[in-house]
Design a protein around this motif. Structure first.
Motif, mmCIF file in Angstrom:
data_model
loop_
_atom_site.group_PDB
_atom_site.id
_atom_site.type_symbol
_atom_site.label_atom_id
_atom_site.label_comp_id
_atom_site.label_asym_id
_atom_site.label_seq_id
_atom_site.Cartn_x
_atom_site.Cartn_y
_atom_site.Cartn_z
ATOM 1 N N ILE A 15 0.830 -1.202 0.000
ATOM 2 C CA ILE A 15 0.000 0.000 0.000
ATOM 3 C C ILE A 15 0.869 1.258 0.000
ATOM 4 O O ILE A 15 0.646 2.187 -0.779
ATOM 5 C CB ILE A 15 -0.955 0.000 1.208
ATOM 6 N N SER A 16 1.879 1.296 0.869
ATOM 7 C CA SER A 16 2.760 2.461 0.946
ATOM 8 C C SER A 16 3.481 2.697 -0.380
ATOM 9 O O SER A 16 3.559 3.824 -0.869
ATOM 10 C CB SER A 16 3.775 2.266 2.074
ATOM 11 N N ASP A 17 3.985 1.627 -0.971
ATOM 12 C CA ASP A 17 4.678 1.738 -2.260
ATOM 13 C C ASP A 17 3.740 2.253 -3.341
ATOM 14 O O ASP A 17 4.127 3.062 -4.194
ATOM 15 C CB ASP A 17 5.251 0.383 -2.687
ATOM 16 N N TYR A 18 2.494 1.786 -3.300
ATOM 17 C CA TYR A 18 1.525 2.214 -4.310
ATOM 18 C C TYR A 18 1.270 3.722 -4.221
ATOM 19 O O TYR A 18 1.248 4.413 -5.233
ATOM 20 C CB TYR A 18 0.208 1.457 -4.156
ATOM 21 N N TYR A 19 1.104 4.230 -3.002
ATOM 22 C CA TYR A 19 0.827 5.656 -2.855
ATOM 23 C C TYR A 19 2.016 6.512 -3.271
ATOM 24 O O TYR A 19 1.835 7.595 -3.847
ATOM 25 C CB TYR A 19 0.395 5.974 -1.428
ATOM 26 N N ASN A 20 3.220 6.039 -3.008
ATOM 27 C CA ASN A 20 4.399 6.767 -3.472
ATOM 28 C C ASN A 20 4.445 6.794 -4.999
ATOM 29 O O ASN A 20 4.803 7.805 -5.606
ATOM 30 C CB ASN A 20 5.669 6.126 -2.914
ATOM 31 N N GLN A 21 4.067 5.687 -5.615
ATOM 32 C CA GLN A 21 4.021 5.608 -7.075
ATOM 33 C C GLN A 21 2.918 6.500 -7.633
ATOM 34 O O GLN A 21 3.082 7.161 -8.668
ATOM 35 C CB GLN A 21 3.802 4.153 -7.492
ATOM 36 N N LEU A 22 1.794 6.549 -6.927
ATOM 37 C CA LEU A 22 0.651 7.340 -7.375
ATOM 38 C C LEU A 22 0.997 8.824 -7.493
ATOM 39 O O LEU A 22 0.495 9.520 -8.373
ATOM 40 C CB LEU A 22 -0.510 7.144 -6.392
ATOM 41 N N GLU A 23 1.877 9.283 -6.605
ATOM 42 C CA GLU A 23 2.269 10.690 -6.603
ATOM 43 C C GLU A 23 2.893 11.130 -7.917
ATOM 44 O O GLU A 23 2.808 12.290 -8.305
ATOM 45 C CB GLU A 23 3.267 10.949 -5.467
ATOM 46 N N THR A 24 3.551 10.212 -8.609
ATOM 47 C CA THR A 24 4.293 10.568 -9.828
ATOM 48 C C THR A 24 3.494 10.334 -11.104
ATOM 49 O O THR A 24 3.972 10.653 -12.193
ATOM 50 C CB THR A 24 5.591 9.749 -9.908
ATOM 51 N N MET A 25 2.295 9.787 -10.980
ATOM 52 C CA MET A 25 1.525 9.443 -12.178
ATOM 53 C C MET A 25 0.822 10.666 -12.760
ATOM 54 O O MET A 25 0.192 11.428 -12.031
ATOM 55 C CB MET A 25 0.474 8.373 -11.846
ATOM 56 N N THR A 26 0.909 10.836 -14.056
ATOM 57 C CA THR A 26 0.177 11.914 -14.726
ATOM 58 C C THR A 26 -1.204 11.435 -15.164
ATOM 59 O O THR A 26 -2.135 12.227 -15.291
ATOM 60 C CB THR A 26 0.949 12.415 -15.956
ATOM 61 N N VAL A 27 -1.334 10.139 -15.397
ATOM 62 C CA VAL A 27 -2.619 9.524 -15.726
ATOM 63 C C VAL A 27 -2.920 8.489 -14.657
ATOM 64 O O VAL A 27 -2.121 7.583 -14.409
ATOM 65 C CB VAL A 27 -2.603 8.848 -17.111
ATOM 66 N N LEU A 28 -4.050 8.644 -13.980
ATOM 67 C CA LEU A 28 -4.386 7.732 -12.896
ATOM 68 C C LEU A 28 -4.806 6.355 -13.416
ATOM 69 O O LEU A 28 -5.389 6.233 -14.501
ATOM 70 C CB LEU A 28 -5.541 8.291 -12.066
ATOM 71 N N PRO A 29 -4.535 5.304 -12.629
ATOM 72 C CA PRO A 29 -5.093 3.986 -12.944
ATOM 73 C C PRO A 29 -6.617 4.030 -12.810
ATOM 74 O O PRO A 29 -7.178 4.959 -12.226
ATOM 75 C CB PRO A 29 -4.483 3.074 -11.869
ATOM 76 N N THR A 30 -7.269 3.027 -13.331
ATOM 77 C CA THR A 30 -8.698 2.843 -13.096
ATOM 78 C C THR A 30 -8.854 1.682 -12.117
ATOM 79 O O THR A 30 -7.885 0.998 -11.777
ATOM 80 C CB THR A 30 -9.454 2.543 -14.389
ATOM 81 N N THR A 31 -10.063 1.470 -11.655
ATOM 82 C CA THR A 31 -10.304 0.377 -10.717
ATOM 83 C C THR A 31 -11.437 -0.498 -11.232
ATOM 84 O O THR A 31 -12.279 -0.056 -12.012
ATOM 85 C CB THR A 31 -10.657 0.910 -9.317
ATOM 86 N N SER A 32 -11.440 -1.734 -10.750
ATOM 87 C CA SER A 32 -12.435 -2.695 -11.230
ATOM 88 C C SER A 32 -12.922 -3.565 -10.082
ATOM 89 O O SER A 32 -12.163 -3.919 -9.176
ATOM 90 C CB SER A 32 -11.818 -3.579 -12.320
ATOM 91 N N GLN A 33 -14.197 -3.917 -10.126
ATOM 92 C CA GLN A 33 -14.803 -4.810 -9.140
ATOM 93 C C GLN A 33 -14.266 -6.232 -9.326
ATOM 94 O O GLN A 33 -13.655 -6.548 -10.354
ATOM 95 C CB GLN A 33 -16.317 -4.805 -9.306
ATOM 96 N N PRO A 34 -14.473 -7.112 -8.359
ATOM 97 C CA PRO A 34 -14.059 -8.517 -8.536
ATOM 98 C C PRO A 34 -14.775 -9.135 -9.729
ATOM 99 O O PRO A 34 -15.934 -8.817 -10.008
ATOM 100 C CB PRO A 34 -14.523 -9.182 -7.223
ATOM 101 N N THR A 35 -14.086 -10.013 -10.426
ATOM 102 C CA THR A 35 -14.716 -10.683 -11.568
ATOM 103 C C THR A 35 -15.725 -11.708 -11.073
ATOM 104 O O THR A 35 -15.611 -12.248 -9.962
ATOM 105 C CB THR A 35 -13.669 -11.408 -12.432
ATOM 106 N N ASN A 36 -16.719 -11.993 -11.903
ATOM 107 C CA ASN A 36 -17.682 -13.032 -11.551
ATOM 108 C C ASN A 36 -16.989 -14.376 -11.359
ATOM 109 O O ASN A 36 -17.387 -15.178 -10.508
ATOM 110 C CB ASN A 36 -18.759 -13.137 -12.627
ATOM 111 N N GLY A 37 -15.925 -14.603 -12.146
ATOM 112 C CA GLY A 37 -15.183 -15.858 -12.018
ATOM 113 C C GLY A 37 -14.547 -16.002 -10.653
ATOM 114 O O GLY A 37 -14.548 -17.092 -10.058
#
Length: 289
Positions: A47-69
């Motif tokens: 989690i900590s690493d992700y937030y540090n990485q997020l700071e440098t992103m110019t385009v944000l990732p998207t998020t997705s719900q769990p797959t039905n599978g």
């Protein structure tokens, strides 16, 4: 009845809950601009690493719900283990399609297991508390006809507040204009967001200073305590902002027992939307049975 609990990853379950044999998790995902998909995580270092990485992103990732599978596989595991009843505790249906996916898959197993789905009307600390309360009520011997309405009431009574750590992150996510972020940063304005009883996000205030934020939360807590008394509990979740989060909570009441305040991290899926340095404060209430 042998009962299992399904909870989604945004709850950031502590180990004492996630390690229980009857608690199963389904995971949302973060999708990076290059197409890489990473499952949500409650690991503090991830989690900590992700937030540090997020700071440098110019385009944000998207998020997705769990797959039905993924949900289907969890149900197969539950049925194989001999469970005949499931409580599903999921992130607000207004914020994610997780609830709809769980409902759809559960219908395929109605001849093998009975499912009761609880919309947390929130995420993180509220979902955690709902799992705690579900386990407590089951241990006390209560049946579904009492547990389901009790948990729904707990979800409705909970209050969720979010202090967004970065206005720039709202711009990247398309939720705020660049001009709005510029003047907000210039004036040091922090939007205070509440998740309302429908599970939707609502900006309820724009606050300039920590002193005023502390005063605001002191008033919020006092009003809730006057209503619920000792049934009221506080939990916090944050994205790399633990010190500020605890400082805000400690100021809520002179009698606040900080040892009873649950502290966790906002998972990458939640943090993608609110940014690094954000704080969630959850006022949750024990079920009455």
């Amino acid at each position: 009845m042998k009962t299992a609990i399904i909870v989604d990853s945004t709850a950031t379950l502590p180990e004492d809950l996630s390690n229980l044999e009857n608690v199963f998790q389904v995971k949302l995902s973060v999708i990076f601009p290059d197409g890489e998909v990473c499952e949500d995580s409650s690991d503090p270092q991830v989690i900590s690493d992700y937030y540090n990485q997020l700071e440098t992103m110019t385009v944000l990732p998207t998020t997705s719900q769990p797959t039905n599978g993924q949900i289907y596989d969890v149900y197969e595991e539950i049925v194989k283990a001999g469970y005949d009843q499931v409580y599903g505790v999921v992130i607000s249906g207004q914020l994610s399609g997780t609830k709809s996916s769980l409902e759809a898959v559960s219908r395929e197993f109605t001849d093998q297991v009975t499912t009761h789905i609880i919309d947390a009307k929130s995420t993180s600390g509220v979902s955690q508390h709902l799992v705690h309360e579900c386990l407590r009520l089951l241990e006390a011997g209560h049946k579904a006809e009492k547990i389901v309405p009790a948990l729904n009431k707990v979800a409705n009574e909970a209050e969720t507040y979010i202090m967004v750590g970065s206005l720039d992150n709202l711009v990247k996510g398309g939720r705020l204009s660049a001009a709005g972020a510029f003047f907000g940063n210039l004036l040091k304005i922090t939007p205070l967001i509440k998740i309302d009883q429908t599970g939707s996000l609502e900006v309820i205030d724009k606050i300039r200073t920590d002193r005023k934020m502390k005063e605001r939360f002191k008033g919020i807590y006092e009003a809730a305590y006057a209503k619920y008394g000792d049934r009221l509990h506080v939990s916090v979740a944050h994205s790399n902002a633990s010190e500020r989060a605890l400082e805000l909570v400690a100021h809520m009441s002179d009698d606040m027992d900080m040892s009873q305040v649950t502290v966790s991290a906002l998972t990458p899926v939640v943090g993608t939307h609110v940014g690094n340095g954000s704080i969630g404060i959850f006022l949750v209430v024990d079920a009455e049975l």
